[in-house]
Design an enzyme around this catalytic site. Structure first.
Site, PDB file in Angstrom:
ATOM      1  N   GLN A  66      39.079  27.456  37.592  1.00  0.00           N
ATOM      2  CA  GLN A  66      40.678  27.429  38.183  1.00  0.00           C
ATOM      3  C   GLN A  66      40.132  26.009  38.677  1.00  0.00           C
ATOM      4  OE1 GLN A  66      38.757  30.081  39.698  1.00  0.00           O
ATOM      5  NE2 GLN A  66      38.383  29.295  41.763  1.00  0.00           N
TER       6      GLN A  66
ATOM      7  N   THR B  41      33.507  37.743  39.948  1.00  0.00           N
ATOM      8  CA  THR B  41      31.932  37.469  39.556  1.00  0.00           C
ATOM      9  C   THR B  41      30.812  38.280  39.254  1.00  0.00           C
ATOM     10  OG1 THR B  41      32.879  35.071  40.733  1.00  0.00           O
ATOM     11  CG2 THR B  41      30.098  35.889  40.122  1.00  0.00           C
TER      12      THR B  41
ATOM     13  N   ALA C 101      37.609  40.406  44.490  1.00  0.00           N
ATOM     14  CA  ALA C 101      38.021  41.688  43.303  1.00  0.00           C
ATOM     15  C   ALA C 101      37.151  41.793  42.591  1.00  0.00           C
ATOM     16  CB  ALA C 101      39.211  41.235  42.307  1.00  0.00           C
TER      17      ALA C 101
ATOM     18  N   CYS D  19      43.387  45.725  50.218  1.00  0.00           N
ATOM     19  CA  CYS D  19      44.064  45.141  51.213  1.00  0.00           C
ATOM     20  C   CYS D  19      42.727  44.910  52.578  1.00  0.00           C
ATOM     21  CB  CYS D  19      44.801  45.431  51.510  1.00  0.00           C
ATOM     22  SG  CYS D  19      46.075  44.501  52.810  1.00  0.00           S
TER      23      CYS D  19
ATOM     24  N   CYS E 176      47.581  42.939  50.201  1.00  0.00           N
ATOM     25  CA  CYS E 176      48.631  43.738  49.344  1.00  0.00           C
ATOM     26  C   CYS E 176      50.059  42.584  49.476  1.00  0.00           C
ATOM     27  CB  CYS E 176      49.151  45.400  49.667  1.00  0.00           C
ATOM     28  SG  CYS E 176      49.576  45.118  51.775  1.00  0.00           S
TER      29      CYS E 176
ATOM     30  N   GLU F 221      34.591  30.600  38.493  1.00  0.00           N
ATOM     31  CA  GLU F 221      35.118  30.154  39.199  1.00  0.00           C
ATOM     32  C   GLU F 221      36.618  28.805  38.333  1.00  0.00           C
ATOM     33  OE1 GLU F 221      36.527  30.572  42.162  1.00  0.00           O
ATOM     34  OE2 GLU F 221      34.460  31.364  42.466  1.00  0.00           O
TER      35      GLU F 221
END
Length: 210
Positions: free
Chosen positions: A101, A28, A25, A155, A187, A99
């Site tokens: 997460q 970064t 997306a 997508c 999507c 990153e």
């Protein structure tokens, strides 16, 4: 450090900014753009990423399209200050975290760095894993955030806006580091229709190999 620089630094309050979205997306890319903007405004910046992510080496944060910036790679954020030294840490105004997460101590680090040390923290990370469940501590940081930016990808199968990350392989562990060989942005329709997505990915891979 001169008096003017000290006064400038003391005039800033801590901030937390979060950039989330699926893989591919541009999270970064957005992070590096924000960090560069802070640097252009005369602020001292540093980039941090998890040592778990060694896809492009450990000395740089690298986007999928090849843009990069030097960074420190650490196993957790609690060791970052010790690794660079307290004097160096105190000189930085802005800390970029890629990153996010992968850092279990993300919430505690942001509380201390922003609230006490008056740092600006800019985080890029996945908001959900391949099962569309919360990934790591990224969502825990949102209540601390001054701003939250949700990015979308495209997508891979139909070209519509992609909000989710689909895993092409059969592995089931949450943390599986990989790129386009393992993941694709999709999507809602193509996420729900998981089997057709997997078949299409395999067909595309076979065509590439042939």
């Amino acid at each position: 450090m001169d008096v003017a620089a000290v006064r400038l630094r003391s005039s800033f309050h801590g901030e937390v900014h979060v950039i989330i979205g699926p893989m591919f997306a541009g999270k970064t890319t957005a992070l590096l753009r924000r960090i560069q903007s802070e640097r252009d405004n005369g602020r001292s910046v540093v980039m941090v990423k998890s040592s778990k992510d060694s896809r492009y080496g450990l000395d740089c944060v690298v986007t999928h399209d090849g843009k990069k910036m030097p960074c420190f790679a650490v196993p957790n954020l609690s060791t970052f200050r010790a690794q660079i030294g307290h004097e160096a840490y105190n000189k930085f105004d802005v800390i970029g975290i890629d990153e996010g997460q992968f850092f279990e101590d993300l919430y505690d680090f942001c509380c201390e760095a922003a609230d006490i040390d008056k740092k600006t923290i800019i985080i890029a990370g996945l908001d959900g894993d391949y099962m569309r469940r919360s990934f790591g501590s990224v969502l825990d940081v949102i209540p601390l955030a001054d701003t939250v930016t949700k990015l979308t990808a495209r997508c891979e199968l139909c070209g519509r806006r992609a909000f989710f990350t689909f895993r092409k392989t059969a592995e089931t562990q949450t943390e599986l580091i990989g790129g386009a060989d393992v993941y694709m942005p999709v999507c809602r329709q193509h996420y729900v229709n998981g089997q057709p997505v997997t078949d299409s990915a395999r067909s595309a891979s076979e065509c590439t190999m042939n």
